[in-house]
Design an enzyme around this catalytic site. Structure first.
Site, mmCIF file in Angstrom:
data_model
loop_
_atom_site.group_PDB
_atom_site.id
_atom_site.type_symbol
_atom_site.label_atom_id
_atom_site.label_comp_id
_atom_site.label_asym_id
_atom_site.label_seq_id
_atom_site.Cartn_x
_atom_site.Cartn_y
_atom_site.Cartn_z
ATOM 1 N N GLN A 201 19.907 51.179 8.443
ATOM 2 C CA GLN A 201 21.150 51.824 8.504
ATOM 3 C C GLN A 201 21.570 51.632 6.936
ATOM 4 O O GLN A 201 21.768 50.564 6.435
ATOM 5 C CB GLN A 201 22.109 51.072 9.497
ATOM 6 C CG GLN A 201 21.698 51.114 10.738
ATOM 7 C CD GLN A 201 21.747 52.547 11.327
ATOM 8 O OE1 GLN A 201 22.778 52.951 11.800
ATOM 9 N NE2 GLN A 201 20.550 53.186 11.606
ATOM 10 N N ALA A 242 30.892 53.035 16.347
ATOM 11 C CA ALA A 242 29.398 53.183 16.301
ATOM 12 C C ALA A 242 29.522 53.768 14.661
ATOM 13 O O ALA A 242 30.123 54.359 14.357
ATOM 14 C CB ALA A 242 28.621 53.866 17.266
ATOM 15 N N HIS A 243 28.035 53.752 14.413
ATOM 16 C CA HIS A 243 27.683 54.351 13.019
ATOM 17 C C HIS A 243 28.278 55.879 12.902
ATOM 18 O O HIS A 243 28.166 56.886 13.893
ATOM 19 C CB HIS A 243 26.429 54.100 12.556
ATOM 20 C CG HIS A 243 25.333 54.918 13.599
ATOM 21 N ND1 HIS A 243 24.032 54.645 13.239
ATOM 22 C CD2 HIS A 243 25.306 55.798 14.548
ATOM 23 C CE1 HIS A 243 23.423 55.323 14.178
ATOM 24 N NE2 HIS A 243 24.199 56.115 14.980
ATOM 25 N N ASN A 244 28.720 56.012 11.646
ATOM 26 C CA ASN A 244 28.912 57.678 10.986
ATOM 27 C C ASN A 244 30.279 57.868 12.077
ATOM 28 O O ASN A 244 30.498 59.411 11.470
ATOM 29 C CB ASN A 244 27.780 58.511 11.382
ATOM 30 C CG ASN A 244 26.488 58.234 10.792
ATOM 31 O OD1 ASN A 244 26.507 57.256 10.055
ATOM 32 N ND2 ASN A 244 25.541 58.907 11.075
#
Length: 333
Positions: A201, A242-244
């Site tokens: 990541q 969560a990511h993004n």
């Protein structure tokens, strides 16, 4: 290129050297030098990208990546000027390439005085501050918290006890309550012959001015792009982002809300407790998500959705009433 405040770049490799490390076959361009990984859409001449799904075939044709990792079945769509590595597990191969070209900056403690803007910054006992971190005037860092290398924290912030902040840019007047985790790796894994492979990541977390994050909540850094929380958004305890994800301004999230990766949330959206949002969902400005709702489709601006799977609230309530009547009727017969 990942932010150099948070990630070190390792020595460049030839495509042939990289293919040997990641377990792929060079089809052309083995002598070309590459120094970074990137998605197809943003990759440049020195970058390695990959095609993991045929739905991105148009992006493959337009990429400017210096090297592309792809399955043999997609060779005909590859750009003519890119070096090519063939792999039957391209995402896993790209993940291996990432660890060959980038690594997180290690946590090496620095002087607190070097990190602080001035003497109004307060460090409670047990605080650890990484090299290159900067903390703005009037900010207080709670006991046993860890501020990672390169992290930037604005003015008049309050960081609670046992908080960890890494890979992040924090605005002014931000409050992170006890146990918050900012910037941990998002959940990403690629299938391979030897089992799942962690996808590195390489993005950041950006918290804009006035954000509050409740106790024991987690906001993951982006996979490559950033996870962003807009100005004055208020997040309750035990929330997961969560990511993004990109969260708008002035949003409210009650406890146990969970937002999956790559969601886009407009301004002034409200989430009830235990709302769950599927990945890649878009929620329009001013929408409301009822407590316990499971959102699996985009929500238009201004609408209120409830239920599982979530639907416009009137439809959801009608279906609940109908179901209750059917159940009652059968019970009587």
């Amino acid at each position: 290129m990942p932010d150099p405040r948070f990630f070190d770049s390792l020595p460049a490799l030839s495509v042939a050297e990289l293919a040997e490390r990641i377990g792929g076959d060079v089809m052309r361009g083995g002598d070309r030098q590459v120094s970074a990984v990137a998605p197809l859409g943003s990759a440049g001449a020195g970058d390695v990208a990959f095609l993991g799904d045929r739905k991105f075939i148009a992006a493959l044709g337009q990429t400017r990546a210096g090297c592309v990792i792809l399955p043999a079945a997609s060779l005909e769509a590859a750009p003519a000027d890119a070096a090519i590595i063939v792999s039957d597990e391209p995402q896993a191969a790209w993940a291996r390439a990432s660890t060959s070209l980038h690594r997180p900056v290690p946590l090496l403690e620095t002087s607190r005085e070097d990190a602080a803007e001035d003497d109004t910054v307060v460090f409670e006992p047990g605080v650890v501050v990484g090299a290159g971190a900067r903390i703005g005037r009037g900010t207080r860092i709670g006991a046993n918290s860890v501020i990672g290398p390169g992290v930037q924290i604005g003015r008049d912030c309050v960081i609670g006890y046992n908080v960890s902040v890494g890979f992040a840019l924090i605005g002014d007047r931000v409050r992170l309550l006890s146990g918050v985790r900012i910037g941990e790796a998002g959940f990403g894994a690629a299938r391979s012959k030897t089992g799942p492979v962690d996808v590195p990541q390489l993005g950041r977390v950006i918290l804009q001015d006035g954000v509050t994050v409740g106790a024991n909540s987690c906001i993951d850094r982006g996979a490559y792009d950033d996870t962003v929380v807009g100005e004055n958004t208020k997040i309750d305890n035990l929330v997961m982002i969560a990511h993004n994800c990109v969260i708008g301004r002035n949003c409210l999230m009650a406890a146990h809300t969970g937002i999956s990766g790559s969601c886009i949330v407009g301004d002034n959206v409200i989430f009830g407790g235990q709302a769950g949002i599927g990945d890649h969902i878009k929620i329009g400005e001013g929408a409301r998500v009822a407590g316990g709702a499971g959102v699996l489709a985009d929500i238009p601006a201004g609408e209120t959705w409830s239920g599982y799977p979530a639907k416009p609230i009137r439809q959801s309530l009608r279906e609940a009433v109908w179901l209750a009547k059917q159940a009652t009727g059968k019970a009587r017969t």
